[in-house]
Each structure stands twice: as structure tokens, then as C-alpha cells.
Design a protein around this motif. Structure first.
Motif, mmCIF file in Angstrom:
data_model
loop_
_atom_site.group_PDB
_atom_site.id
_atom_site.type_symbol
_atom_site.label_atom_id
_atom_site.label_comp_id
_atom_site.label_asym_id
_atom_site.label_seq_id
_atom_site.Cartn_x
_atom_site.Cartn_y
_atom_site.Cartn_z
ATOM 1 N N GLY A 143 8.789 11.445 -3.104
ATOM 2 C CA GLY A 143 8.968 12.656 -3.893
ATOM 3 C C GLY A 143 7.993 12.821 -5.036
ATOM 4 O O GLY A 143 7.778 13.930 -5.508
ATOM 5 N N ALA A 144 7.398 11.718 -5.539
ATOM 6 C CA ALA A 144 6.452 11.821 -6.652
ATOM 7 C C ALA A 144 5.015 11.581 -6.220
ATOM 8 O O ALA A 144 4.127 11.474 -7.061
ATOM 9 C CB ALA A 144 6.835 10.822 -7.750
ATOM 10 N N SER A 145 4.768 11.500 -4.920
ATOM 11 C CA SER A 145 3.414 11.197 -4.453
ATOM 12 C C SER A 145 2.436 12.325 -4.765
ATOM 13 O O SER A 145 1.239 12.088 -4.901
ATOM 14 C CB SER A 145 3.427 10.913 -2.942
ATOM 15 N N THR A 146 2.919 13.563 -4.883
ATOM 16 C CA THR A 146 2.025 14.669 -5.225
ATOM 17 C C THR A 146 1.281 14.395 -6.525
ATOM 18 O O THR A 146 0.081 14.624 -6.635
ATOM 19 C CB THR A 146 2.821 15.975 -5.357
ATOM 20 N N LEU A 147 1.992 13.866 -7.503
ATOM 21 C CA LEU A 147 1.406 13.669 -8.821
ATOM 22 C C LEU A 147 0.635 12.363 -8.948
ATOM 23 O O LEU A 147 -0.316 12.282 -9.732
ATOM 24 C CB LEU A 147 2.499 13.709 -9.890
ATOM 25 N N TYR A 148 1.013 11.329 -8.186
ATOM 26 C CA TYR A 148 0.499 9.996 -8.504
ATOM 27 C C TYR A 148 -0.311 9.326 -7.401
ATOM 28 O O TYR A 148 -0.874 8.268 -7.630
ATOM 29 C CB TYR A 148 1.666 9.088 -8.899
ATOM 30 N N GLY A 149 -0.380 9.879 -6.218
ATOM 31 C CA GLY A 149 -1.233 9.258 -5.218
ATOM 32 C C GLY A 149 -0.699 9.429 -3.821
ATOM 33 O O GLY A 149 0.509 9.356 -3.598
ATOM 34 N N SER A 150 -1.587 9.638 -2.880
ATOM 35 C CA SER A 150 -1.170 9.833 -1.491
ATOM 36 C C SER A 150 -0.631 8.530 -0.921
ATOM 37 O O SER A 150 -0.969 7.440 -1.367
ATOM 38 C CB SER A 150 -2.352 10.324 -0.654
ATOM 39 N N GLY A 151 0.216 8.678 0.074
ATOM 40 C CA GLY A 151 0.693 7.512 0.805
ATOM 41 C C GLY A 151 1.838 6.774 0.185
ATOM 42 O O GLY A 151 2.145 5.652 0.603
ATOM 43 N N ALA A 152 2.525 7.357 -0.792
ATOM 44 C CA ALA A 152 3.632 6.659 -1.450
ATOM 45 C C ALA A 152 4.892 6.752 -0.594
ATOM 46 O O ALA A 152 5.901 7.347 -0.985
ATOM 47 C CB ALA A 152 3.872 7.246 -2.835
ATOM 48 N N LEU A 153 4.829 6.132 0.587
ATOM 49 C CA LEU A 153 5.955 6.189 1.508
ATOM 50 C C LEU A 153 7.192 5.512 0.935
ATOM 51 O O LEU A 153 8.316 5.956 1.132
ATOM 52 C CB LEU A 153 5.566 5.535 2.831
ATOM 53 N N GLY A 154 6.990 4.399 0.240
ATOM 54 C CA GLY A 154 8.117 3.676 -0.339
ATOM 55 C C GLY A 154 8.587 4.277 -1.646
ATOM 56 O O GLY A 154 9.790 4.388 -1.895
ATOM 57 N N GLY A 155 7.634 4.685 -2.496
ATOM 58 C CA GLY A 155 8.008 5.280 -3.758
ATOM 59 C C GLY A 155 7.073 4.896 -4.886
ATOM 60 O O GLY A 155 5.963 4.400 -4.664
ATOM 61 N N ALA B 283 0.821 -1.207 0.000
ATOM 62 C CA ALA B 283 0.000 0.000 0.000
ATOM 63 C C ALA B 283 0.858 1.262 0.000
ATOM 64 O O ALA B 283 0.387 2.322 -0.404
ATOM 65 C CB ALA B 283 -0.938 -0.010 1.205
ATOM 66 N N GLY B 284 2.101 1.187 0.439
ATOM 67 C CA GLY B 284 2.988 2.339 0.441
ATOM 68 C C GLY B 284 3.798 2.477 -0.828
ATOM 69 O O GLY B 284 4.719 3.290 -0.890
ATOM 70 N N ILE B 285 3.476 1.679 -1.869
ATOM 71 C CA ILE B 285 4.156 1.742 -3.160
ATOM 72 C C ILE B 285 3.099 1.946 -4.241
ATOM 73 O O ILE B 285 2.146 1.178 -4.323
ATOM 74 C CB ILE B 285 4.949 0.457 -3.441
ATOM 75 N N VAL B 286 3.251 2.978 -5.052
ATOM 76 C CA VAL B 286 2.331 3.218 -6.164
ATOM 77 C C VAL B 286 2.920 2.576 -7.413
ATOM 78 O O VAL B 286 4.058 2.871 -7.796
ATOM 79 C CB VAL B 286 2.104 4.720 -6.384
ATOM 80 N N GLN B 287 2.149 1.683 -8.051
ATOM 81 C CA GLN B 287 2.584 0.976 -9.250
ATOM 82 C C GLN B 287 1.789 1.493 -10.442
ATOM 83 O O GLN B 287 0.561 1.431 -10.446
ATOM 84 C CB GLN B 287 2.390 -0.527 -9.073
ATOM 85 N N LEU B 288 2.484 1.989 -11.456
ATOM 86 C CA LEU B 288 1.845 2.598 -12.616
ATOM 87 C C LEU B 288 2.286 1.890 -13.885
ATOM 88 O O LEU B 288 3.448 1.497 -14.016
ATOM 89 C CB LEU B 288 2.232 4.077 -12.726
ATOM 90 N N ILE B 289 1.362 1.758 -14.825
ATOM 91 C CA ILE B 289 1.713 1.327 -16.168
ATOM 92 C C ILE B 289 1.064 2.300 -17.146
ATOM 93 O O ILE B 289 -0.160 2.499 -17.119
ATOM 94 C CB ILE B 289 1.309 -0.134 -16.434
#
Length: 692
Positions: free
Chosen positions: A161-173, A123-129
Motif C-alpha cells: 500500500g505504500a510502495s507508490t511513495l517509497y519504492g517499487s516492488g514492496a510486495l511485503g511492505g 528485496a520485497g521489503i523497503v526499509q527506511l530510516i
């Protein structure tokens, strides 16, 4: 493909090898033009070892991003011959695999975020494709399903550092994957073309084939169609014993089309992966695990359908005479399905509660605009956007370990990038509201859970010289609980609707270096060191206790600290890379966290021995790790080698033969992030590809 276009490819799409090597493979092209290279300030500063980063706001070269970031581009992807996304990410410092080496058993840990085996572990990692978020949270069945042959670029932005653009809670990245376009497979100067590829790997046992075709009949239209097929068998350990049985045939389709209308464009794309497995291990992370505890018969085997879909429609408008408008609006639908039925072996049944169909559907509408506010002596780009989404997590079989629910969210965000003189600053602010609702199948829960997160961040970079820069950042992150964490009742635990948000405070400092002509004319060197300290208040942890104890609770706080170092040197026909990752962490009582990966040293060397032959080797040296239960995971060293033959003339011109051996010494080892293990043993692999 001529050398001019190859140079553009290296600047924008690869950190792996000299331009002369990339020039041999038309499949490695990145859609770019000479005009693009000249007009893009980031492209003007890019070098072979300092590529452009696409996912950190307005495009920047890696050395100017005040964040720990890695880019795996086309050439390096070609060297790896990835059988799954994990093969790619294991070469990135700070990223560790969670689970087996199988196609359906992939999970990830970044900087200690990513728990072994649990459903909401990432949940602390945002995965995008292609910019669209992917999530799958079913217990022990992997978390992401991607055809690696369709990927041309993978970026990992460690930390929030990129959580602003891609989703809250990206503690890991952020893990951001980008698929191929028509221009990546069409030879320069032609209006159509493609590539065909055949391959085999021994571990996991895999037969593979793919074809991609692109069409660009005019400057304002392009289309791509790609098909890949994998026949997957067993994954074995160093002793030849089966770890995981995948037993499936997996066709994958990628379709894309883009049409421009003056200053506007419309793009549509669709990805579809579908696998039908017979007597496939339910637990694709660890295998059957018979006898895991006294009397345990194993997780069982089943006839399992895996279906993964990504559909998106995007409109963009960037009028040439108005620098304040660069607008993009996208609508997307993603869904991952697992449909599990009992297999044919009565001695390995799957528990009834794990049978049935599990769906993870996500609709998202996103809009943003980038304004160029630059002045005479400074550059300033401001991104403002909003998005809304709805997740629908469903299950055809009522199961306390897999609660059903809806998650609705809405967010607004602003991201500022500015540069003046030797200073540059990134600043972001994201506000997100979330409503989580359990479905009627979740017993004992009727109230909806509302939450919100407010995430400011700022990063500063100062160029000491043309080569050296220092940077620092501060980010406040709020991760909202997931459906699984709020309503899970596994092992008889009670739902946890009173969970608080995880609140992270991440501080980073670092130094970067990028230069040419260091030791000899024409050579290049780059280095980036990032140190981080992350304090997480109200960290969410599983209890594994029966009711009335909740399945998940907040612990007071936890601390994660460490750093990453990446360094590369390119000279003539040689490229040398090194990466170091160190992570440590404990809770408020000083107890070691169970999520910590091994500290690692990654080394690689690539040699263009002749115009026809490229040779390379990679090594991973991992330090042992003590676990909270007083056990110890030993350290290990694993080595891979590869050779690529690309004939330059005659009837075989345009053919590529790629050969490799993973885990060359057949080392038996268990990474610290695995639940049990072991990791896969030696793997022989070969592929043949040809452009047409």
C-alpha cells in the motif's frame, strides 16, 4: 513535563499505555504543539489506541488507513528496552525475524516475503530510516544496522500500500523508522535539555550507555546531538551454549539541525554507526554451524569492521497563503560497509572468498509536492514527486557469491488521498526505470539489464458508523531483480541476467473499529482485521545448482494468503493488546513455500500499579510449521515481563529504572523463518535513565 503535553505525546507517538504513564518520561515527548494538534484533522481524531500514521501519505489516524499498519511509539519502545531492531519488530503481527538475536544478525520477513539466509532475501521489503532507504545484501551478515536507542517511532505498513511513495516492488511492505529530534529530549518550557541512560543485558551479553542533548534557543532553530555506545558479547541458547559471537564495541552518533526561514526550512542530519569486532562470527545470522554438511568446518571468525552511515539534507517550502504548495526536496547518501579479516583462531578460518571489504553505497535525490485540493464538502490531497538514485555495490575480493554492480533508477509517482462524507479513497501510480550493470569482476556477463515497473493501486474505505469502517484495496506490484539475483554465481551456478520481474497482484479487505466509552466512561478500544491474497507471477527463487543452471530462476507463480488482527483495550490503569498473524502459501504445483513464518498470537498487558510503578507482560504463542523438505518446526510459547520504576518526588525524581526478563521460561525454540537456530535463551536486562 505537564499532562497536556503528555496527552499530545500519547496521541502522536504511542500505542502502548495510558497518558499518566507516558507523562513520567520526558524522553517520550513528540515534537508537537497545541496549534499542531488543533490544525491537523488527523490529530483531532487520534486517540491513545488510534495513533497517527506518518508514512502512508498525508498524516492519518491508523483506523482510517485502508491498510494493515502497526505503530510502535515512544512508550512501547521504552517498555521493550530493545537491544536491536528485531526486538521491536517481533512485537508486530505479520513480521518475523530471520536469523539470530544478535545486533548484527537481523533480517526480516513480512507476510512470507524474506527468504532465510539468502543475500537478496528482503528485496520485497523497503526499509527506511528518517525516510531514507537502507539496504545490505551480504550473505549471512544481517541486513540492517540501527541504534534502537535513537528511535522514537517505528511503523510497519504490511503489503504494497505504500510502495507508490517509497519504492517499487514492496510486495511485503514498508518498515519505516524515525529517529529522535531535539524536542523529544528537551523538557517543556526549556530551551535545552537531554537524557542519559545506562543499561545491561545478559543475552546477548551487552553493556550500554547513551546521552542525548537538544537545544532550541529560538522558535526557528533546533539541534540535537546523541551518542550511544554498546559493548557486545555472546548470544546463547536455552542451554547456555553460544549461538553467535559479536565481540565488538559499537559507538553510534546522531546529529540533527533544523532552521526555519518564514515559510521555508532547511534540515540536515547525520547518523554514524561503527563497530570493530575481534574473532566475531562471520555468520551473524546462525553462528559457526560447524558440521552443517559433511566436512564443513564452519563459517569461521574474523576481525570485522561494520560501518553504517546516513547523511541527508532537506529543504522544504509551505507558504501559508498557498495551499497548493507544500514542497520538499532531499538529497541523501547512505552506505553500509563490512570489512572482514581473518581472526586469531586458526581452527576457525573464514573462506578467502568471504574476506575483504563490501560496500553498499546509495545516493538519492527526491522531490515531491503535496497540494491541498479540498473543497467545501470534501478533503483531497495530491502528492506528486520524482526521484533518482544510484546504488554502488562493491567488493575488494572477487567473489562469485557477492557480485559487484551498479543499479541506477529513476521514478515518478502520484498519490491521491480524498475523503467525502463517509467515503475515503487512496489511489497511487508509480513508474520506475532501472538499469543494472555488472562490474568487470563479474565473469561471463557484459550486457546491462534494463527494466521498468508500472504500479497502480487503489483503496476504498467506507465508514459504516462513527466507530466501524470497512475497506478494500487492489495493488499491482513489479519487483525488479537485484544485482545479487542477476549476477550471483554461488555454488558454481551461472549468472541470471534473463530474470523477469516479479509481478504481484495483492487484494486486501478488512474492517476497523475505534471507539471510546465502550464498557465504562473514559475507556478506549480499537480493532483492525485485514485479509490478503497475493499472487506473484515469475517469483524469483534460488536454485543452489551448479552451472550451467542459473543461480536464480523464475517460477511460474506463487500464492500467499492470510491476515492480521490487532486489538487493544485501555481502561483506567490497564492496557490490553492482542495480535494475530496467519500466513499460508504455495507455488503453482502446490508445494509449500520455504519462506512462510509461524502463525502467531501476540498478547500483552500493561498495568500502572501506582504512580511510581508500571508492570507488564508479553507473550508470543506460535503454531508449528511444516517445511518443504518434509521437516517440521515445532510450535512454541515465549513470555517476557518488565517493571518500570519512576519516582515522583524527592532526590530521585526524574530517574527511571527499567527491568525486564525476555524468554522468562528459557524456552528452546526455532522460528520457522530461521535457517537453523535455535533462538536466544533467557535474557535479563536493566537500564537507568534520567532527564536533565
Amino acid at each position: 513535563m505537564n499532562r497536556h503535553f503528555a496527552a499530545i505525546t500519547i496521541l502522536l507517538g504511542s500505542t502502548a499505555l495510558p497518558a499518566a504513564v507516558a507523562a513520567q518520561d520526558p524522553a517520550l515527548e513528540v515534537p508537537a504543539s497545541e496549534d499542531t494538534l488543533i490544525q491537523n484533522p488527523a490529530a483531532e481524531r487520534a486517540t491513545a489506541l488510534d495513533p497517527i500514521v506518518l508514512s502512508a501519505g498525508v498524516e492519518q489516524v491508523a483506523s482510517s488507513v485502508p491498510q494493515s499498519v502497526s505503530v510502535v511509539g515512544g512508550a512501547e519502545l521504552n517498555e521493550i528496552q530493545a537491544g536491536n531492531i528485531g526486538d521491536i519488530l517481533e512485537n508486530v503481527p505479520g513480521v518475523a525475524g530471520v536469523g539470530s538475536g544478535g545486533f548484527f544478525g537481523q533480517g526480516f520477513n513480512i507476510r512470507g516475503f524474506g527468504s532465510p539466509g539468502t543475500a537478496a532475501s528482503e528485496a520485497g521489503i523497503v526499509q527506511l530510516i528518517d525516510g531514507e532507504e537502507k539496504y545490505y545484501e551480504s550473505y549471512r551478515q544481517g541486513s540492517i544496522f540501527v541504534e534502537p536507542d535513537f528511535l522514537k517511532r517505528v511503523e510497519v505498513l504490511r503489503g504494497p500500500g505504500a510502495s507508490t511513495l517509497y519504492g517499487s516492488g514492496a510486495l511485503g511492505g514498508i518498515i519505516s523508522m524515525e529517529t529522535i529530534d531535539a524536542a523529544d529530549v528537551i523538557p517543556l518550557g526549556q530551551t535545552s535539555g537531554g537524557r542519559v541512560r545506562l543499561g545491561y543485558a545478559s543475552n546477548p551479553d551487552t553493556a550500554f550507555g547513551s546521552i542525548a542533548w537538544g537545544w532550541m534557543p529560538s522558535d526557528d532553530f533546533q539541534a540535537l546531538a546523541a551518542l550511544a555506545f554498546r559493548k557486545l558479547g555472546d548470544t546463547t541458547d536455552a542451554d547456555g551454549d553460544v549461538i553467535v559471537r559479536s565481540n565488538s564495541e559499537t559507538p553510534n552518533v546522531l546529529l540533527k539541525a533544523t532552521k526555519t526561514f518564514g515559510d521555508q526550512y532547511v534540515e540536515a542530519s547525520y547518523q554514524h554507526l561503527e563497530a570493530e569486532g575481534d574473532d566475531q562470527d562471520f555468520n551473524q545470522l546462525d553462528g559457526p554451524q560447524i558440521g552443517l554438511f559433511p566436512g564443513f568446518p564452519g563459517w569461521g571468525v574474523g576481525d570485522i569492521l561494520t560501518r553504517d552511515q546516513v547523511a541527508r539534507l532537506e529543504w522544504g517550502w509551505a507558504p501559508a497563503d498557498n495551499r497548493y504548495i507544500d514542497t520538499m526536496v532531499s538529497l541523501s547518501y547512505t552506505n553500509t560497509i563490512k570489512d572482514t579479516k581473518q581472526g586469531s583462531d586458526p581452527d576457525e578460518p573464514i573462506m578467502d572468498s568471504l574476506l575483504g571489504r563490501r560496500d553498499y553505497a546509495l545516493w538519492r535525490l527526491r522531490a515531491q509536492n503535496v497540494s491541498d485540493l479540498s473543497g467545501e464538502n470534501f478533503d483531497h490531497f495530491l502528492t506528486i514527486g520524482a526521484e533518482t538514485s544510484k546504488q554502488d555495490r562493491s567488493n575488494s575480493t572477487t567473489s562469485s557469491s557477492h557480485p559487484e554492480g551498479y543499479t541506477r533508477s529513476a521514478a515518478i509517482f502520484a498519490w491521491s488521498q480524498s475523503e467525502w462524507g463517509r467515503f475515503s479513497m487512496n489511489a497511487g501510480l508509480r513508474y520506475q526505470r532501472q538499469n543494472t550493470e555488472a562490474k568487470d569482476s563479474v565473469a561471463g556477463v557484459t550486457d546491462e539489464v534494463d527494466g521498468n515497473s508500472f504500479e497502480p493501486q487503489i483503496a476504498l474505505m467506507y465508514s459504516l458508523t462513527d466507530a466501524w469502517s470497512v475497506f478494500g484495496s487492489l495493488a499491482l506490484v513489479n519487483r525488479l531483480p537485484t544485482v545479487d539475483e542477476l549476477y550471483d554465481g554461488f555454488m558454481g551456478g551461472a549468472p541470471s541476467p534473463d530474470l523477469k520481474n516479479e509481478e504481484g497482484r495483492n487484494i486486501e479487505i478488512g474492517v476497523s473499529y475505534a471507539s471510546t466509552d465502550l464498557l465504562r466512561a473514559g475507556d478506549e478500544a480499537s480493532m483492525k482485521l485485514t485479509l490478503f491474497h497475493n499472487r506473484i507471477d515469475n517469483m524469483i527463487m534460488r536454485t543452489n545448482m551448479p552451472a550451467p543452471t542459473p543461480s536464480y530462476v523464475n517460477i511460474d507463480r506463487a500464492y500467499l494468503r492470510g491476515g492480521e488482527l490487532e486489538a487493544s483495550y485501555l481502561s483506567g490503569d490497564w492496557l490490553l493488546n492482542a495480535g494475530v498473524s496467519v500466513v499460508d502459501g504455495e507455488d503453482q504445483d502446490g508445494e509449500v513455500l520455504d519462506t512462510l513464518p509461524n502463525n502467531t498470537l501476540l498478547l500483552s498487558a500493561v498495568w500502572q500499579a501506582t504512580p511510581d510503578w508500571q508492570l507488564g507482560a508479553r507473550g508470543t504463542l506460535a503454531q508449528g510449521r511444516d517445511k518443504p523438505d518434509d521437516s517440521h518446526r515445532g510450535g512454541y510459547g515465549v513470555y517476557d515481563i518488565f517493571a518500570i520504576w519512576t519516582p515522583q518526588q524527592g532526590a530521585l525524581d526524574g530517574l527511571e529504572v527499567n527491568m525486564g526478563i525476555d524468554n522468562l521460561t528459557n524456552r528452546e525454540y526455532v522460528p520457522a523463518t530461521y535457517v537453523t537456530g535455535p533462538a536466544p535463551g533467557r535474557n535479563f536486562k536493566v537500564s537507568l535513565s534520567r532527564a536533565f
